[in-house]
Design an enzyme around this catalytic site. Structure first.
Site, PDB file in Angstrom:
ATOM      1  N   HIS A   1     -19.620  22.428  11.669  1.00  0.00           N
ATOM      2  CA  HIS A   1     -19.858  22.055  13.162  1.00  0.00           C
ATOM      3  C   HIS A   1     -19.518  20.480  13.267  1.00  0.00           C
ATOM      4  O   HIS A   1     -18.937  20.142  14.468  1.00  0.00           O
ATOM      5  CB  HIS A   1     -21.432  22.360  13.687  1.00  0.00           C
ATOM      6  CG  HIS A   1     -22.248  21.579  12.737  1.00  0.00           C
ATOM      7  ND1 HIS A   1     -22.677  21.691  11.648  1.00  0.00           N
ATOM      8  CD2 HIS A   1     -23.344  20.354  13.125  1.00  0.00           C
ATOM      9  CE1 HIS A   1     -23.488  20.918  11.129  1.00  0.00           C
ATOM     10  NE2 HIS A   1     -23.806  19.833  12.154  1.00  0.00           N
TER      11      HIS A   1
ATOM     12  N   LYS B   1     -16.003  14.790  12.294  1.00  0.00           N
ATOM     13  CA  LYS B   1     -16.380  13.436  12.061  1.00  0.00           C
ATOM     14  C   LYS B   1     -15.378  12.724  11.084  1.00  0.00           C
ATOM     15  O   LYS B   1     -15.656  11.345  10.906  1.00  0.00           O
ATOM     16  CB  LYS B   1     -17.935  13.284  11.692  1.00  0.00           C
ATOM     17  CG  LYS B   1     -18.894  13.500  12.740  1.00  0.00           C
ATOM     18  CD  LYS B   1     -20.436  13.369  12.129  1.00  0.00           C
ATOM     19  CE  LYS B   1     -21.167  13.630  13.241  1.00  0.00           C
ATOM     20  NZ  LYS B   1     -22.912  13.526  12.870  1.00  0.00           N
TER      21      LYS B   1
ATOM     22  N   ASP C   1     -29.035  22.860  14.961  1.00  0.00           N
ATOM     23  CA  ASP C   1     -28.648  21.335  14.657  1.00  0.00           C
ATOM     24  C   ASP C   1     -29.793  20.429  15.164  1.00  0.00           C
ATOM     25  O   ASP C   1     -30.236  19.447  14.344  1.00  0.00           O
ATOM     26  CB  ASP C   1     -27.260  21.174  15.187  1.00  0.00           C
ATOM     27  CG  ASP C   1     -26.766  19.779  14.683  1.00  0.00           C
ATOM     28  OD1 ASP C   1     -27.002  19.198  13.444  1.00  0.00           O
ATOM     29  OD2 ASP C   1     -25.877  19.160  15.415  1.00  0.00           O
TER      30      ASP C   1
END
Lengths: 165, 351
Positions: B205, B209, B289
């Protein structure tokens, strides 16, 4: 002498006929020969001080080719529900058949057999699966028709249950 | 037709036929086949009336069905199905009984199946041998598929770890993400294949980043509005990284990476999708999350208690989260607790 009808019930090729052969005639053959229809054998056992003749109805295995005939269950006092530890789907078939039997003739004593213990290294079911069956209050016995392991115990246990001892 | 012709016909057909009288007794028709006398030598009474129910337990059982059939008085025939009878030497004979209802009477037929049985047996044997072989093949396919899935999962987790370690995250977090998501997917009734897919896809997910500069990603303290806008780009970067695959699992990972910051009320990013316009896989991962972030320590916050965590999750139901998924999450709390306790050592609870 008391006579009790018991049925061998389960998927095909789980060893129903082999269990009967081992129990009645003390023989075993490695070759798989399917059963068509019904084979009936008799054997006298002693449960405590009570002698009893078991009339063993070895019913052909359930599969896509042959469906289970409920009329064969008429007068059944107990049954061995047989599965094969190396084939997990045979447990599912046994569970389905148990429901069908109970619907047809009500709750009669039975023993859940997991056969082919001589192939334990190839078993696909584990102790937690077996615990799950036992949690239903069912007697589960691991047998090997090939080695004769726990075969007599299975029939004697069922005999005792049918006598309510 | 002459009696002798009928008898000859019965012999040829290998059948023993009895006529049932109205009082329920049976009389043999024609001559008695040798095989029958061999199997049931004491079967016939001196007056030639006989009682099939005494010959064999199988026939005793079938006579219940036969009587039921005859009582309907409807022209036709019903069969017992085959059975095996043994003689005194243990030799097996395959037989089948049937009840026949005609205008002129009711009949009980016992047939020696002989060759017909052997043919039936051979056909069934071939069918069942094939079934056993198919079971073996299916088991082999299942094993190999599991090996491939394990390999895919390991490759995915190792790649994701590269991105996560930059963010001071741990391998434990990404593995927990897969497990939480699998629990919710199972409760949603997904197929086992789809559950496996989300278990592998959910850890990706935050893969975007990897494209966020260190100055923003690793900045201690609060981000400025501009820095926060940069940080938010990780969703679109992750979406681009995973776009255009022909693999179902990677497509799911794409949806998750791109949309896991969308909110049920449409106030999320990057697209502001509302409600069920957000892919379900992304809605599932959003719940997992946030829960995992709340109950664990982060560089910017201490862990929250379960009471505080649940308070926040419930409060944002219908705003941030799909309300149905929050209900399922609350129903799965015991599994979530077990997974949350996994710190990377030992075995991840497979629920």
């Amino acid at each position: 002498m008391i006579q009790k009808k018991i049925c061998m019930i389960g998927s095909f090729a789980v060893g129903k006929t082999s269990l009967v052969s081992r129990f009645v005639d003390s023989i075993f053959s490695d070759k798989y020969i399917t059963t068509v229809g019904v084979k009936i054998d008799k054997k006298t056992i002693s449960v405590g001080t009570q002698d009893m003749t078991l009339v063993l109805w070895d019913l052909e295995g359930e599969d896509e080719f042959q469906k289970f005939r409920v009329s064969y269950l008429r007068g059944t006092s107990g049954y061995l529900l047989v599965s094969d530890g190396t084939r997990p789907n045979t447990i599912d078939v046994a569970l389905k058949l148990q429901q069908e039997v109970e619907t047809a003739i009500g709750a009669v004593p039975f023993i859940f057999i997991i056969n082919k213990h001589d192939l334990i290294d190839e078993w696909k079911i584990n102790e937690s699966d077996i615990d799950h069956l036992r949690s239903k209050g069912w007697e589960v016995i691991k047998t090997s028709a090939k080695l004769g392991q726990a075969v007599e115990e299975a029939f004697l246990t069922l005999g005792a249950r049918m006598l309510g001892t | 037709m002459k009696d002798s012709t009928v008898h000859e016909l019965f012999d040829l057909l290998n059948v023993f036929v009895l006529k049932r009288s109205d009082n329920g007794t049976f009389q043999p028709l024609g001559s008695i086949p040798e095989w029958f006398l061999h199997l049931f030598p004491e079967a016939l009474e001196p007056d030639r009336s006989c009682a099939p129910e005494e010959w064999s337990p199988f026939l005793e059982n079938f006579l219940f069905d036969a009587n039921e059939f005859w009582n309907k008085n409807k022209k036709g025939r019903t069969f017992s199905g085959p059975w095996i009878e043994k003689d005194s030497a243990g030799r097996e004979f395959s037989l089948e009984a049937s009840a026949v209802c005609l205008k002129d009477g009711k009949f009980f037929v016992v047939e020696n199946l002989s060759k017909a049985y052997e043919v039936q047996l051979k056909l069934l044997q071939v069918g069942r041998d094939n079934s056993l072989y198919n079971e073996l093949l299916e088991e082999e396919v299942r094993k190999r598929t599991a090996q491939i899935q394990d390999r895919e999962e390991e490759v995915a987790l190792r790649l994701v770890s590269a991105a996560e370690f930059r963010d001071d995250e741990t391998g434990a977090h990404i593995r927990r993400m897969g497990a939480y998501s699998a629990v919710l997917a199972k409760k949603l009734g997904w197929s086992s294949g789809e559950i496996d897919n989300i278990r592998i896809a959910a850890p990706m997910h935050d893969i975007g980043k990897i494209g966020i500069p260190d100055s923003v990603l690793l900045k201690p303290g609060r981000l400025t509005d501009e820095e926060y806008d940069v940080m938010k780009q990780h969703a679109e970067i992750g979406g681009k990284m995973l776009a255009g695959s022909k693999t179902r699992m990677i497509n799911m990972a794409h949806d998750i990476a791109l949309y896991h910051h969308e909110k049920w009320d449409g106030s999320g990013y990057p697209s502001g999708l509302p409600g069920d316009e957000i892919p379900l896989s992304a809605r599932v991962v959003a719940v997992a999350d946030v829960y995992d972030a709340l109950v664990h320590k982060r560089v910017y916050k201490p862990p929250l208690s379960e009471v505080e965590t649940l308070g926040i999750m419930k409060k944002t139901k219908g705003h941030h989260f799909d309300p149905n998924l929050i209900d399922i999450f609350l129903d799965s709390l015991e599994d979530f607790r077990k997974i949350a306790a996994y710190d990377g050592s030992g075995k991840l609870p497979i629920v």
